[in-house]
Write a protein that holds these residues in place. Structure first.
Motif, PDB file in Angstrom:
ATOM      1  N   PRO A  80       0.843  -1.197   0.000  1.00  0.00           N
ATOM      2  CA  PRO A  80       0.000   0.000   0.000  1.00  0.00           C
ATOM      3  C   PRO A  80       0.882   1.252   0.000  1.00  0.00           C
ATOM      4  O   PRO A  80       2.031   1.198   0.441  1.00  0.00           O
ATOM      5  CB  PRO A  80      -0.773  -0.107   1.315  1.00  0.00           C
ATOM      6  N   GLY A  81       0.372   2.331  -0.530  1.00  0.00           N
ATOM      7  CA  GLY A  81       1.151   3.559  -0.564  1.00  0.00           C
ATOM      8  C   GLY A  81       0.271   4.770  -0.350  1.00  0.00           C
ATOM      9  O   GLY A  81      -0.947   4.715  -0.564  1.00  0.00           O
ATOM     10  N   ARG A  82       0.909   5.846   0.089  1.00  0.00           N
ATOM     11  CA  ARG A  82       0.159   7.068   0.355  1.00  0.00           C
ATOM     12  C   ARG A  82      -0.370   7.708  -0.916  1.00  0.00           C
ATOM     13  O   ARG A  82      -1.205   8.583  -0.881  1.00  0.00           O
ATOM     14  CB  ARG A  82       1.055   8.068   1.068  1.00  0.00           C
ATOM     15  N   SER A  85      -5.583   5.529  -2.832  1.00  0.00           N
ATOM     16  CA  SER A  85      -6.579   5.191  -1.827  1.00  0.00           C
ATOM     17  C   SER A  85      -7.687   4.394  -2.486  1.00  0.00           C
ATOM     18  O   SER A  85      -7.847   4.420  -3.695  1.00  0.00           O
ATOM     19  CB  SER A  85      -7.102   6.422  -1.100  1.00  0.00           C
ATOM     20  N   LEU A  86      -8.399   3.673  -1.657  1.00  0.00           N
ATOM     21  CA  LEU A  86      -9.348   2.679  -2.150  1.00  0.00           C
ATOM     22  C   LEU A  86     -10.715   2.944  -1.522  1.00  0.00           C
ATOM     23  O   LEU A  86     -10.817   3.144  -0.322  1.00  0.00           O
ATOM     24  CB  LEU A  86      -8.825   1.284  -1.766  1.00  0.00           C
ATOM     25  N   PHE A  94     -15.758   3.266   9.927  1.00  0.00           N
ATOM     26  CA  PHE A  94     -15.585   2.853  11.316  1.00  0.00           C
ATOM     27  C   PHE A  94     -16.798   3.314  12.122  1.00  0.00           C
ATOM     28  O   PHE A  94     -17.025   4.514  12.241  1.00  0.00           O
ATOM     29  CB  PHE A  94     -14.315   3.473  11.883  1.00  0.00           C
ATOM     30  N   ARG A  97     -16.427   6.053  14.785  1.00  0.00           N
ATOM     31  CA  ARG A  97     -15.988   7.404  14.442  1.00  0.00           C
ATOM     32  C   ARG A  97     -17.129   8.113  13.734  1.00  0.00           C
ATOM     33  O   ARG A  97     -17.818   7.501  12.910  1.00  0.00           O
ATOM     34  CB  ARG A  97     -14.783   7.341  13.492  1.00  0.00           C
ATOM     35  N   PHE A 105      -9.528   9.936   8.835  1.00  0.00           N
ATOM     36  CA  PHE A 105      -8.671   8.792   9.171  1.00  0.00           C
ATOM     37  C   PHE A 105      -7.405   8.690   8.337  1.00  0.00           C
ATOM     38  O   PHE A 105      -6.306   8.475   8.860  1.00  0.00           O
ATOM     39  CB  PHE A 105      -9.463   7.479   9.093  1.00  0.00           C
ATOM     40  N   GLY A 106      -7.557   8.854   7.016  1.00  0.00           N
ATOM     41  CA  GLY A 106      -6.394   8.717   6.129  1.00  0.00           C
ATOM     42  C   GLY A 106      -5.313   9.736   6.455  1.00  0.00           C
ATOM     43  O   GLY A 106      -4.122   9.404   6.534  1.00  0.00           O
ATOM     44  N   LYS A 108      -4.873  11.219   9.271  1.00  0.00           N
ATOM     45  CA  LYS A 108      -4.312  10.873  10.568  1.00  0.00           C
ATOM     46  C   LYS A 108      -3.266   9.765  10.403  1.00  0.00           C
ATOM     47  O   LYS A 108      -2.188   9.826  10.986  1.00  0.00           O
ATOM     48  CB  LYS A 108      -5.441  10.410  11.495  1.00  0.00           C
ATOM     49  N   ALA A 109      -3.603   8.777   9.559  1.00  0.00           N
ATOM     50  CA  ALA A 109      -2.675   7.671   9.328  1.00  0.00           C
ATOM     51  C   ALA A 109      -1.380   8.168   8.698  1.00  0.00           C
ATOM     52  O   ALA A 109      -0.309   7.642   8.973  1.00  0.00           O
ATOM     53  CB  ALA A 109      -3.340   6.617   8.439  1.00  0.00           C
ATOM     54  N   HIS A 110      -1.495   9.212   7.874  1.00  0.00           N
ATOM     55  CA  HIS A 110      -0.301   9.760   7.235  1.00  0.00           C
ATOM     56  C   HIS A 110       0.418  10.765   8.125  1.00  0.00           C
ATOM     57  O   HIS A 110       1.436  11.333   7.725  1.00  0.00           O
ATOM     58  CB  HIS A 110      -0.670  10.462   5.919  1.00  0.00           C
ATOM     59  N   ARG A 153     -13.505  10.087   2.429  1.00  0.00           N
ATOM     60  CA  ARG A 153     -12.360   9.550   3.159  1.00  0.00           C
ATOM     61  C   ARG A 153     -11.218   9.229   2.193  1.00  0.00           C
ATOM     62  O   ARG A 153     -10.048   9.477   2.487  1.00  0.00           O
ATOM     63  CB  ARG A 153     -12.779   8.286   3.923  1.00  0.00           C
ATOM     64  N   ALA A 154     -11.587   8.686   1.022  1.00  0.00           N
ATOM     65  CA  ALA A 154     -10.559   8.343   0.038  1.00  0.00           C
ATOM     66  C   ALA A 154      -9.968   9.591  -0.610  1.00  0.00           C
ATOM     67  O   ALA A 154      -8.794   9.629  -0.952  1.00  0.00           O
ATOM     68  CB  ALA A 154     -11.148   7.423  -1.026  1.00  0.00           C
TER      69      ALA A 154
END
Ligand SMILES: Nc1ncnc2c1ncn2[C@@H]1O[C@H](COP(=O)(O)OP(=O)(O)OP(=O)(O)O)[C@@H](O)[C@H]1O
Ligand SMILES: [Mg+2]
Lengths: 285, 276
Positions: A80-82, A85-86, A94, A97, A105-106, A108-110, A153-154
Motif C-alpha cells: 500500500p502507498g500514500r 486510496s481505495l 468505522f 468514528r 482517518f487517512g 491521521k494515518a499519514h 475519506r478516500a
C-alpha cells in the motif's frame, strides 16, 4: 494510444489465489495488460467473478501479483502507498468514528492531520453534501450518505490514484444516479483533486460510460483485456447526456462485449461452474 | 437523500413499538415476580425464626440481619471492612485491566501467540481458581500481596478470553482500510483494533469485576484480617449470625452495584454499536 510514461503500467499481470484446504492455486487474473495515463478516469467492467476486485486489490498493494509488471509512476507496486486510496464496495466506515473523524482517518494515518488537513476535511464534508452532519455516526446514515463519507475519506488524502470498487453497487437505482452525478461534480469541482487519476470498477455499463474517459472490458476469469474503449463525450458531463444516441450506442456496444464474455444465459445453471468449454445446449443434468 | 414521510399523529402503535412495549411489560413482570419471590422466601424465613421453629441465634433472621446492618452503619463498623474489600477489588481490577487488555489484544492479533496460549488460557478460565488457593498461599503467603494475586488470578481470565475473542473477530474490512491508508501499527491498534474490540473488552471487564469481588471475598474468608469476607468469617465463628448475614447483604449489594456500573459504562461507550 500508449503514452511513453503512463501513470499506471499493467503488463502481463498474473494474480492468483490459494484457497481450499489443499491450497490449490487458481488464477484470478492472467495476462492483463494496459496503460493508464495521468488524469484519466478509467472504468473497468467485466463478468462477475472475473477478477476485478482481485486486480484492484493488487493495485492498492493489499495482495501481491504473481507475474508481470505493475508500476505506478515507474515504480513497482509492492505494498500500500500514500499515493493511492481505495473506496471499498461496502462502506466499511468505522462505526465508532463520526463522519468527520472517518474522513480524517487517512490524514491521521499519514500524520498529516494539521490545521490544513482539518480545513480540507471540512471542505470535503461540504463537497459531498454532508454539511451539518459531521458529527453523525455511521449507524445514523443512509446507504447513500455512507458512500459519500467513504468517497470523502478516500479523497481526503489527495491520492495520485484513487481506486473505487463498485462503490454504488449496494445503492438503490435512484440514489445511484444521484451519486454518479455527485461523483462527476466532485471530480470536476474538487480543487486539489481535479484531474487526478481514477480506476472505477462497476457492473453498470451506463455508469461506466457516464463517468469514464475510457472503459476497459475484461474477459471471463482469469481476467485479461478484451476491449479498451474511449468515451469521447465532452465534459462536464450532465445527466441529460445519458439519453443521447451516442451515449446509448456506446453503452449497447459495451454491454454486448460484456455479455459475450459472461455468456449468462439459459445454459448457466445455478450452482454450476461455467467453464470455458461450456457451450449452449448442454444436456440437462 | 432519503425522504422523510411524516407520520400521522395517531395513537396507533407500529409493530416495532408494540414489540418494544411488550418486552418492557415482560421485563416489568419479571421484576415484580422477582420481588415477590424474594419477599416470600424472606417472609418464610422470618416466620420460621419468629415462631421458634428454627433457632434464630443459629439461623439468623431477615429482621435480625437488617437490625445488625443498621447497627453496623450506625456505629460506623461497616466502613473499614467495606473499604478494605473495595480496595482489594480496585487494585485487582487496575492490574487486571492494565495487564489483561494489552495482553489480550497482543495474543488475539498474533496467530502464533494465540496458538501457543489458547489452551492455557481456556484451561485457566475453566478451572475454578480456588483450587489454586493453597498453592498461592504457599507461594505468596497470606499477606496483602497474596490477596491481590488471588483477585487478579480470578479476574483476569474472563477479561483475557473476551479481549482475545474480540481481537480475533475484528472485521477484515476495517483492517484493510487501515492498511490502504498505510496506518502505522500503533495507530491501527489504537484507532481500529481497540475500538472494534471495545464491546468485547467491556463485556470482559463486567465479567471480571464480578470475579474480582469473588476473589477478594474468598481471599478474606481464608486468609484475611480485614474486609467483608473476614467479617462474615469472624462473626460466624463468634455465633453472631445476624452480623454475618448483614455483611453478606452488603456483599450482595456491592456485587450488583459493581456489575451494573460497568454495564452502564458499556452502554455509554459502545453507543455507536448498532447492536446496543
Ligand atoms: N480470498 C480469495 N481466496 C480464494 N479465491 C478468491 C479469493 N477472492 C477471490 N477469489 C476468486 O478469484 C476470482 C475473482 O474474484 P474477484 O472477487 O476478483 O471477482 P470480481 O470480478 O470482483 O467479481 P464481482 O464482479 O462479482 O465482484 C473468483 O473466482 C473468486 O472465487
Ligand atoms: Mg468484486
Amino acid at each position: 494510444m500508449t503514452p511513453p510514461h503512463p501513470k499506471l503500467r499493467v503488463r502481463d499481470v498474473e494474480i492468483g489465489h490459494r484457497s481450499g484446504r489443499k491450497g490449490t492455486y487458481a488464477h484470478a487474473v492472467d495476462g492483463l495488460s494496459f496503460d493508464v495515463a495521468a488524469n484519466e478516469f478509467i472504468a473497468v467492467v467485466g463478468p462477475s467473478g472475473c477478477g476485478k476486485t482481485t486486480f484492484l486489490t493488487a493495485v492498492a498493494g493489499l495482495i501481491p501479483i504473481s507475474g508481470g509488471t505493475l508500476e505506478l509512476d515507474d515504480r513497482r507496486i509492492d505494498g500500500p502507498g500514500r499515493d493511492r486510496s481505495l473506496v471499498f464496495q461496502q462502506a466499511s466506515l468505522f462505526p465508532w468514528r463520526n463522519v468527520v473523524q472517518n474522513i480524517e482517518f487517512g490524514l491521521k494515518a499519514h500524520g498529516r492531520l494539521d490545521a490544513a488537513g482539518r480545513a480540507r476535511v471540512a471542505e470535503l464534508v461540504e463537497l459531498v453534501g454532508l454539511g451539518g452532519k459531521g458529527d453523525k455516526y455511521p449507524r445514523e446514515l443512509s446507504g447513500g450518505m455512507s458512500q459519500r463519507v467513504n468517497l470523502a475519506r478516500a479523497l481526503a488524502t489527495d491520492p495520485e490514484l484513487i481506486l473505487l470498487d463498485e462503490p454504488f453497487a449496494a445503492l438503490d437505482a435512484q440514489t445511484r444516479e444521484v451519486m454518479q452525478e455527485e461523483l462527476t461534480r466532485i471530480w470536476q469541482a474538487d480543487g486539489v483533486q481535479a484531474g487526478k487519476t481514477a480506476m472505477f470498477i462497476t457492473h453498470d455499463v451506463p455508469e461506466a460510460v457516464f463517468l469514464a474517459d475510457r472503459v476497459l472490458v475484461l474477459s471471463r476469469g482469469p481476467a485479461h483485456l478484451v476491449a479498451d474503449i474511449h468515451i469521447d463525450l465532452p465534459r462536464p458531463r450532465t445527466p441529460s447526456m445519458k439519453r443521447t444516441p451516442e451515449f446509448l450506442a456506446m453503452s449497447d456496444r459495451i454491454v454486448d462485449l460484456v455479455m459475450a464474455q459472461s455468456q449468462i444465459g439459459k445454459q448457466d445453471q445455478p450452482g454450476r461452474r461455467v467453464t470455458s468449454d461450456d457451450h449452449a445446449g448442454v444436456a440437462a443434468g | 437523500m432519503t425522504t422523510q414521510v411524516s407520520q400521522p399523529a395517531s395513537p396507533v402503535t407500529g409493530p416495532l413499538e408494540r414489540a418494544v412495549n411488550a418486552r418492557k411489560g415482560k421485563k416489568l413482570t419479571t421484576g415484580r415476580l422477582g420481588v415477590i419471590g424474594l419477599v416470600v422466601v424472606l417472609g418464610a424465613w422470618q416466620v420460621t425464626a419468629s415462631a421458634g421453629w428454627v433457632d434464630a441465634s443459629f439461623a439468623s433472621s431477615p429482621v435480625g440481619a437488617v437490625k445488625a446492618l443498621a447497627h453496623m452503619i450506625g456505629t460506623g463498623e461497616l466502613w473499614p471492612p467495606l473499604l478494605s474489600t473495595l480496595e482489594s477489588v480496585a487494585y485487582g481490577m487496575i492490574i487486571t485491566v492494565v495487564v489483561g487488555i494489552p495482553l489480550g489484544l497482543l495474543i488475539g492479533r498474533s496467530n502464533t501467540l494465540y496458538g501457543l496460549t489458547e489452551p492455557l488460557v481456556s484451561i485457566m478460565y475453566s478451572v475454578p481458581f480456588v483450587v489454586f488457593l493453597p498453592i498461592i498461599i504457599f507461594w505468596f503467603g497470606i499477606g496483602a500481596e497474596a490477596r491481590l494475586v488471588i483477585v487478579v488470578w480470578s479476574a483476569i481470565f474472563p477479561l483475557l478470553i473476551n479481549v482475545i475473542a474480540g481481537a480475533r473477530n475484528v472485521d477484515m474490512h476495517y483492517l484493510q482500510v487501515a492498511k490502504v491508508f498505510c496506518a502505522p501499527r500503533l495507530l491501527t491498534l489504537r484507532s481500529v483494533t481497540f475500538p472494534a474490540t471495545l464491546p468485547f473488552v467491556l463485556t470482559g471487564v463486567r465479567q471480571s469485576v464480578g470475579r474480582a469481588l469473588v476473589g477478594a471475598i474468598v481471599a478474606e474468608l481464608f486468609m484475611g484480617n480485614a474486609g467483608l469476607g473476614y467479617v462474615v468469617q469472624t462473626e460466624t465463628s463468634a455465633f453472631k449470625m445476624d452480623d454475618a448475614m448483614a455483611a453478606i447483604v452488603v456483599i450482595a449489594v456491592l456485587a450488583i452495584v459493581l456489575t451494573r456500573s460497568v454495564a452502564w459504562i458499556e452502554r455509554r461507550f459502545t453507543f455507536w454499536s448498532s447492536s446496543v
